[in-house]
Design a protein around this motif. Structure first.
Motif, PDB file in Angstrom:
ATOM      1  N   GLU A  45      -5.625  -6.271  -0.419  1.00  0.00           N
ATOM      2  CA  GLU A  45      -6.302  -4.975  -0.653  1.00  0.00           C
ATOM      3  C   GLU A  45      -5.413  -4.116  -1.551  1.00  0.00           C
ATOM      4  O   GLU A  45      -5.869  -3.479  -2.500  1.00  0.00           O
ATOM      5  N   ALA A  46      -4.119  -4.108  -1.208  1.00  0.00           N
ATOM      6  CA  ALA A  46      -3.170  -3.280  -1.965  1.00  0.00           C
ATOM      7  C   ALA A  46      -2.984  -3.814  -3.380  1.00  0.00           C
ATOM      8  O   ALA A  46      -2.857  -3.040  -4.343  1.00  0.00           O
ATOM      9  N   ASN A  63     -10.516   7.082  -4.071  1.00  0.00           N
ATOM     10  CA  ASN A  63     -11.493   6.239  -3.401  1.00  0.00           C
ATOM     11  C   ASN A  63     -10.922   4.832  -3.337  1.00  0.00           C
ATOM     12  O   ASN A  63     -10.814   4.140  -4.354  1.00  0.00           O
ATOM     13  N   MET A  64     -10.543   4.413  -2.154  1.00  0.00           N
ATOM     14  CA  MET A  64      -9.823   3.156  -1.992  1.00  0.00           C
ATOM     15  C   MET A  64     -10.749   1.949  -1.883  1.00  0.00           C
ATOM     16  O   MET A  64     -10.278   0.827  -1.690  1.00  0.00           O
ATOM     17  N   SER A  90       0.834  -1.209   0.000  1.00  0.00           N
ATOM     18  CA  SER A  90       0.000   0.000   0.000  1.00  0.00           C
ATOM     19  C   SER A  90       0.866   1.255   0.000  1.00  0.00           C
ATOM     20  O   SER A  90       0.574   2.230  -0.695  1.00  0.00           O
ATOM     21  N   VAL A 118     -13.720  -0.386  -0.082  1.00  0.00           N
ATOM     22  CA  VAL A 118     -13.920  -0.765   1.322  1.00  0.00           C
ATOM     23  C   VAL A 118     -12.643  -1.418   1.853  1.00  0.00           C
ATOM     24  O   VAL A 118     -12.583  -2.628   2.036  1.00  0.00           O
ATOM     25  N   SER A 119     -11.613  -0.629   2.019  1.00  0.00           N
ATOM     26  CA  SER A 119     -10.282  -1.140   2.378  1.00  0.00           C
ATOM     27  C   SER A 119      -9.576  -0.105   3.249  1.00  0.00           C
ATOM     28  O   SER A 119      -8.673   0.600   2.792  1.00  0.00           O
ATOM     29  N   GLU A 120      -9.978  -0.029   4.486  1.00  0.00           N
ATOM     30  CA  GLU A 120      -9.445   1.022   5.363  1.00  0.00           C
ATOM     31  C   GLU A 120      -7.958   0.848   5.633  1.00  0.00           C
ATOM     32  O   GLU A 120      -7.226   1.831   5.774  1.00  0.00           O
ATOM     33  N   GLN A 121      -7.524  -0.407   5.722  1.00  0.00           N
ATOM     34  CA  GLN A 121      -6.102  -0.632   5.992  1.00  0.00           C
ATOM     35  C   GLN A 121      -5.276  -0.159   4.805  1.00  0.00           C
ATOM     36  O   GLN A 121      -4.275   0.555   4.956  1.00  0.00           O
ATOM     37  N   ASP A 122      -5.698  -0.560   3.623  1.00  0.00           N
ATOM     38  CA  ASP A 122      -5.011  -0.136   2.391  1.00  0.00           C
ATOM     39  C   ASP A 122      -5.050   1.388   2.271  1.00  0.00           C
ATOM     40  O   ASP A 122      -4.080   2.018   1.847  1.00  0.00           O
ATOM     41  N   THR A 152      -5.763  -2.627  -5.413  1.00  0.00           N
ATOM     42  CA  THR A 152      -5.599  -1.207  -5.726  1.00  0.00           C
ATOM     43  C   THR A 152      -4.635  -1.010  -6.904  1.00  0.00           C
ATOM     44  O   THR A 152      -4.939  -0.293  -7.856  1.00  0.00           O
ATOM     45  N   HIS A 176      -5.846   0.455 -10.514  1.00  0.00           N
ATOM     46  CA  HIS A 176      -5.352   1.766 -10.950  1.00  0.00           C
ATOM     47  C   HIS A 176      -4.202   1.666 -11.961  1.00  0.00           C
ATOM     48  O   HIS A 176      -3.576   2.673 -12.284  1.00  0.00           O
ATOM     49  N   MET A 187      -4.282  -7.386   4.143  1.00  0.00           N
ATOM     50  CA  MET A 187      -4.043  -6.048   3.613  1.00  0.00           C
ATOM     51  C   MET A 187      -3.235  -6.077   2.322  1.00  0.00           C
ATOM     52  O   MET A 187      -3.408  -5.223   1.453  1.00  0.00           O
TER      53      MET A 187
END
Lengths: 275, 325
Positions: free
Chosen positions: A160-161, B58-59, A126, B61-65, A164, A168, A157
């Motif tokens: 999640e990264a 706008n990430m 991240s 629903v990924s608060e940690q990221d 992302t 993107h 996590m």
């Protein structure tokens, strides 16, 4: 600092860094041995060949950046950063000691080339993405490298990264996955199997390549491939051997987190051609 | 004084004031970037997202990221504002905030809305009453809880220029705008908005207005209460507390937060080492919230002006029961 694309020269640098690393850990009597030895060939290629950086100007805004997400492997970058000229070699004698910037896990110190505090797994991807977002906004063209590990891939996590970066299309992101199959408590195929990582990152819209993480030519080629592959973040899955270069450490989970003893150091230095 | 009034009928949620101020700081400073975790309509970062789409992330629903990405943006020279509900920004992402933002002391501004019970109908899963506590214990973290829309605007401008990490606690519920236009917020400085020498009511966030109303009730009963807006919970304005302790000998803290670890704890910790003063912490006891309209919840959990006035009288009684030294 001189950079080189010569494979033999890079192999020699990697050998020296392994020696420095083991001596440092032995002196500190504390720290991780297996992981740093396993990523040393990639670290060597990054700091002494691939990355655009300047130890004399560590805050240069257009420098390539490297973040060690698996922060426990920091002995590898400490010896590399010292050799590259970011700080005097004597500082390696103070690893993990009170007041030393060379903390047990990396603590942000850009002047010494330590780009971020890491150590708690799963956060570095991240952070690298954030730096790439900033670069995109500022129209800067640097490459954002980071190193991750198979054990780290058990952290939510990280995914999640990964989502992302894929969403993107962070094409300036080049990540390495240190895939040695070993985590603290044993082999990850037994604890919680993370494979197949190739398919996972492909599904997350990354470009993926698997290499031998100890083959300097393959590491160089993979970075070349990454730079020429547009529109996607790149994951280079590096098959590595924990403790690489010292037979008594190789592939043994118990060398994840301990420093070499006097006897082990002697054997190791001999095997590394230093005795 | 002249810095507060209870006669205004204007009600604005601090999250709305945040959304507006964010656009202003975005105009003023091109380094400002904003991150949200799929709640931009609720946290009000949506205004910034429309004004500066290229600087809005706008990430999902990924608060940690989101927190990790904000850290990276800060490393590369940006001033990131990261927003979600307070529950998730400080709870879900706690360890990332701790290790990737506060430990390296990066200038990330965590501006979290929907704090406390006044989230209302969504219930306890979304009502954090522990966020001040867990942000406050992080070394080098600044914690600010603005009282109304006027203060929120000043807080957002101030933190945009502040070099370190900051936690700003915001609310969902529309609440009176009561601080005067001459009110001046300064990081680390408490403001006495109503004078009195019998007891000092030290509050933060929405409870400052409630405390001011409580002071009016007390006034009718002949009790002169000072009301202090301790908007910066960390670093705490010890100078103000020492002054109040000396002047009133009796301090009541009020917060829409657990009495454990929040403003009350901070004040009690400070005064425990500072001399002879009666302190009582009024807030949410060791319990979770629940669903219901915000005002009904404030009643149920005894955070209305009448409750605060009652507590002030009880605290004053403790003071008078004390034998003079």
């Amino acid at each position: 600092m001189t950079k080189t694309a010569n494979i033999e020269e890079l192999q020699e640098i990697a050998r020296q860094l392994r020696v420095d690393c083991l001596k440092m850990l032995h002196k500190a009597k504390s720290g991780h041995t297996g992981g740093p030895l396993g990523i040393m060939d990639i670290i060597t290629v990054l700091y002494f060949s691939a990355m655009n950086h300047d130890p004399k100007n560590p805050r240069w805004e257009d420098r390539d950046r490297f973040i060690l997400a698996n922060g426990h492997c920091c002995p590898a970058i400490y010896v590399a950063l010292s050799k590259a000229g970011y700080f005097p070699k004597e500082e390696l004698d103070h690893l993990r000691q009170i007041g030393s910037p060379l903390q047990g896990h990396p603590k942000l110190k850009v002047e010494w080339g330590i780009e971020m505090s890491t150590g708690s797994l799963g956060q570095g991807m991240s952070i690298g993405n954030g730096i790439s977002f900033a670069a995109r906004l500022d129209k800067r063209d640097f490459w954002m490298y980071s190193m991750h590990s198979d054990g780290e891939a058990q952290e939510g996590m990280l995914w999640e990264a990964a989502l992302t970066a894929g969403h993107h299309k962070l094409e300036k992101r080049i990540c390495f996955m240190d895939f040695n199959g070993i985590q603290i408590d044993g082999f990850n195929k037994d604890i919680k199997d993370v494979s197949p990582l190739e398919d996972k990152f492909l599904a997350f819209r990354w470009a993926v390549k698997t290499i031998d993480g100890h083959n300097i030519a393959e590491i160089l080629d993979s970075i070349d491939w990454a730079k020429k592959t547009p529109g996607k973040p790149k994951m280079i899955i590096a098959k590595t051997i924990l403790g690489k270069g010292v037979s008594i450490f190789e592939n043994l989970p118990k060398y994840h987190g301990v420093a070499p003893s006097d006897e082990e150091l002697k054997i190791a230095l001999k095997e590394l051609g230093e005795a | 004084m002249g810095q507060a009034t209870t006669t205004s009928s204007d009600k604005v949620a601090t999250r709305d004031a945040y959304g507006k101020a964010l656009v202003e700081v975005g105009q003023k400073n091109p380094k400002v970037v904003v991150l949200d975790a799929d709640l931009s309509g609720s946290t009000k970062t949506i205004g910034f997202s429309k004004a500066f789409p290229e600087r809005f992330f706008n990430m999902g629903v990924s608060e940690q990221d989101m927190m990790g990405t904000a850290a990276g943006l800060a490393l590369a020279g940006k001033i990131p504002f990261a927003s979600s509900f307070a529950m998730f920004a400080t709870g879900r992402a706690f360890e990332i905030v701790r290790n990737s933002i506060v430990y390296p002391h990066l200038p990330v501004k965590i501006c979290a809305s929907h704090a406390g019970l006044t989230v209302g109908e969504d219930g306890a899963s979304h009502q954090t009453v522990a966020d001040i506590a867990i942000m406050r214990v992080l070394p080098g973290m600044t914690v600010i809880v603005p009282a109304d829309a006027i203060e929120t605007k000043q807080v957002i401008h101030a933190v945009a220029d502040f070099p370190g990490p900051v936690y700003v606690r915001l609310s969902r519920a529309a609440f009176p705008v009561f601080l005067g236009e001459d009110y001046k917020f300064q990081i680390g400085k408490a403001v006495e908005i109503h004078e009195g020498n019998d007891i000092a009511i030290v509050a933060c966030g929405l409870m400052v207005y409630q405390a001011l109303k409580a002071a009016e009730i007390l006034e009718k009963q002949g009790v002169k209460a000072s009301v202090v807006n301790m908007a910066t919970v960390k670093p705490l304005d010890g100078e103000m507390l020492a002054k109040l302790a000396k002047r009133t000998g009796c301090i009541l803290t009020v917060e829409e937060h657990s009495v454990m670890g929040g403003l009350g704890s901070a004040v009690a910790e400070y005064l425990a080492e500072e001399g002879d003063v009666v302190v009582h912490r009024h807030g949410i006891m060791d319990e979770f919230g629940q669903s219901g309209p915000a005002d009904a919840l404030l009643k149920l959990y005894k955070l209305m002006p009448e409750d605060i006035a009652d507590q002030a009288l009880a605290t004053l009684k403790k003071k008078s029961n004390r034998k003079p030294a």
